[in-house]
Design an enzyme around this catalytic site. Sequence first.
Site, PDB file in Angstrom:
ATOM      1  N   ASP A 404       0.833  -1.206   0.000  1.00 45.01           N
ATOM      2  CA  ASP A 404       0.000   0.000   0.000  1.00 45.01           C
ATOM      3  C   ASP A 404       0.870   1.260   0.000  1.00 45.01           C
ATOM      4  O   ASP A 404       0.700   2.168  -0.817  1.00 45.01           O
ATOM      5  CB  ASP A 404      -0.919  -0.019   1.224  1.00 45.01           C
ATOM      6  CG  ASP A 404      -2.217   0.746   0.997  1.00 45.01           C
ATOM      7  OD1 ASP A 404      -2.391   1.327  -0.087  1.00 45.01           O
ATOM      8  OD2 ASP A 404      -3.062   0.752   1.915  1.00 45.01           O
ATOM      9  N   ASP A 405       1.830   1.320   0.921  1.00 45.22           N
ATOM     10  CA  ASP A 405       2.774   2.441   0.929  1.00 45.22           C
ATOM     11  C   ASP A 405       3.527   2.539  -0.384  1.00 45.22           C
ATOM     12  O   ASP A 405       3.727   3.627  -0.930  1.00 45.22           O
ATOM     13  CB  ASP A 405       3.789   2.271   2.071  1.00 45.22           C
ATOM     14  CG  ASP A 405       3.300   2.850   3.374  1.00 45.22           C
ATOM     15  OD1 ASP A 405       3.530   4.033   3.619  1.00 45.22           O
ATOM     16  OD2 ASP A 405       2.659   2.104   4.142  1.00 45.22           O
TER      17      ASP A 405
END
Length: 664
Positions: A404-405
């Site tokens: 996600d990051d």
Amino acid sequence: MLIYSDILEKENRVSETLSRQSVEPDEINRAIEGAQAALGGKQKSDGHWVYELEADATIPAEYVLLEHYLDRIDPEKQAKIGVYLRRIQGDHGGWPLYHDGGFDLSATVKAYFALKAIGDDIDAPHMRIAREAILDHGGAARTNVFTRIQLALFGEVPWDAAPVMPVELMLLPRKAFFSVWNMSYWSRAVIAPLLVLNALRPKAINPRGIHVQELFVKPPSEVTDWIRGPYRSVWGRFFKHLDSALRPVVPLLPRSLHNKALKAASDFIEPRLSRGGLGAIYPAMANVVMMYRAQGVPDSDPRAQTAWEAIQDLLVDHGDEIYCQPCVSPVWDTGLSGLAMIEAASGPAGTRREETIASLKKSAEWLRDHQILNVKGDWAINAPDLRPGGWAFQYENDYYPDVDDTAVVAMLLHRIDPEGNQEAISRAREWIIGMQSTNGGWGAFDIDNDLELLNHIPFSDHGALLDPPTADVSARCISFLAQLGDPDDRPVILKAISYLRSEQEAEGCWFGRWGTNYIYGTWSVLCALNIAGVPHDDPMVLRAVNWLESVQRADGGWGEDCATYEGGTPGVYKKSLPSQTAWAVLALMAVGRRESEAVRRGVAYLVSQQDDKGEWQEEAYNAVGFPKVFYLRYHGYKQFFPLTALARYRNLGASNSGKVEYGF
């Protein structure tokens, strides 16, 4: 005090005002300018952002108890944590898991224990009502596994109060059912030192002799049903019987095997122990500190020092009160802040364009420096031939980057300077593609981490031992790959879109695993479907739009709180929230609804709620660690998401296509 009818009448007046008025372009520009200045003012000199990340009473209470466990008590810190804990006590007498939430037994037991350790009189009103509430809910014997382990470390309950978790688990290979490699990253990081503690069974120094036997309905020595339901399935009962059968067997395991397992635990922990702490999350970090003390490692040892200092970095001091964060979020905050800033600087009316781009180039440099290119983390056990290329959530957590990051950061780098950041983006793309699970989705940290039966073992009473694919993370990966536009990635994207179709709820929304909740999940997915080329009149999209519009509140905003993880109606809360409203507005604009009444009213709400500092305020928690167990409040969400939404609204109004051209 306003009664409910007064509040409703006031809300209706606001709604009527918003319905009559259109927000003028000048008003939107002023709101964007104020928000961009406020957000830009939070940027660090090296280009990154980091906001506070708040959880519930559990983490600061555990920190207090950790100091008493070690006899490293700092009276000034403890007094300030006491101020914080008293302030967030609920009207029900206990402590909730999120703002305005219901009573939680385990959080309340820990908070009470911590306040008693700090020195609060147990007959003080706040302690008395907490104790009464605890006893009314069955007493401390009915707390969750992690709380009972905390109590065992202080000798308040026998170690039999915890499930059987032999340290020999560290020796099991990936193919073994109970292997730690079948668990999520956070479970693995927490369990490794915890298994050592369970094997050594140390007892807290507890120099002030603080005990909480008054929190038990009957003495712990008389409790015979520490491990009990409600079970999630028949497997829960099976594993309960297995737990009972294993108890007499574990002490008979060969001493040589036991020592080998203890060494395996240390061998697992030490390479992952950095300035960010083991796993860069508080529970794992605290367990390591206690483990070293139990092993006789002196506090002056570099390993013990590193572990302790990492915890100190989590403390937030507001002068009169202190709390302990569960972790820090600089990479996530930098990615999201950067996307808000670049959106505000874009388009014909871009705000402070040159100044913003210059500051974001510093952000890009900082982010490139934090990309993990040389460490094959735990994810590699399922992808041994995949090159690293991701980002972690925290400052330093090289073994545990998350997709996600990585997707958010890479989308930002692509917008800032696709050529200058090409190598970083390429490595991120390669890593994300390699992390796709079999069903087409992505988990946060691992591939195919979905052995659901593990969530039925007694240790997993929190039901969050795994990291399976989720709609919100998968949507972010689609967004990134589709924004890059490489034709070779189309099969990967199509497989992921099929996964998202299968995950849509009957109402038309998507579950938000890492943000609260269905509004977050639906925003994430609609952004992905748009950039991936799914038609805006696709039935899947239309159902989502209809749902979003159906839960818009009378004042033009949207609101949803963590109760929706506990059976509450999706997309519903008692008030509108800036972050939730921004997500909904961004979602609708992504699928061509920029000119809709719903978007116009949502934008009007955001403008009306901005304060004279260019900021927004909200107390509701906006994210989740483990549904039903652990919730989060990102202090930056209320700032960078509304800015992104307002800037996107302005920019789409001036664009030729009227189409959102980016994945976020």
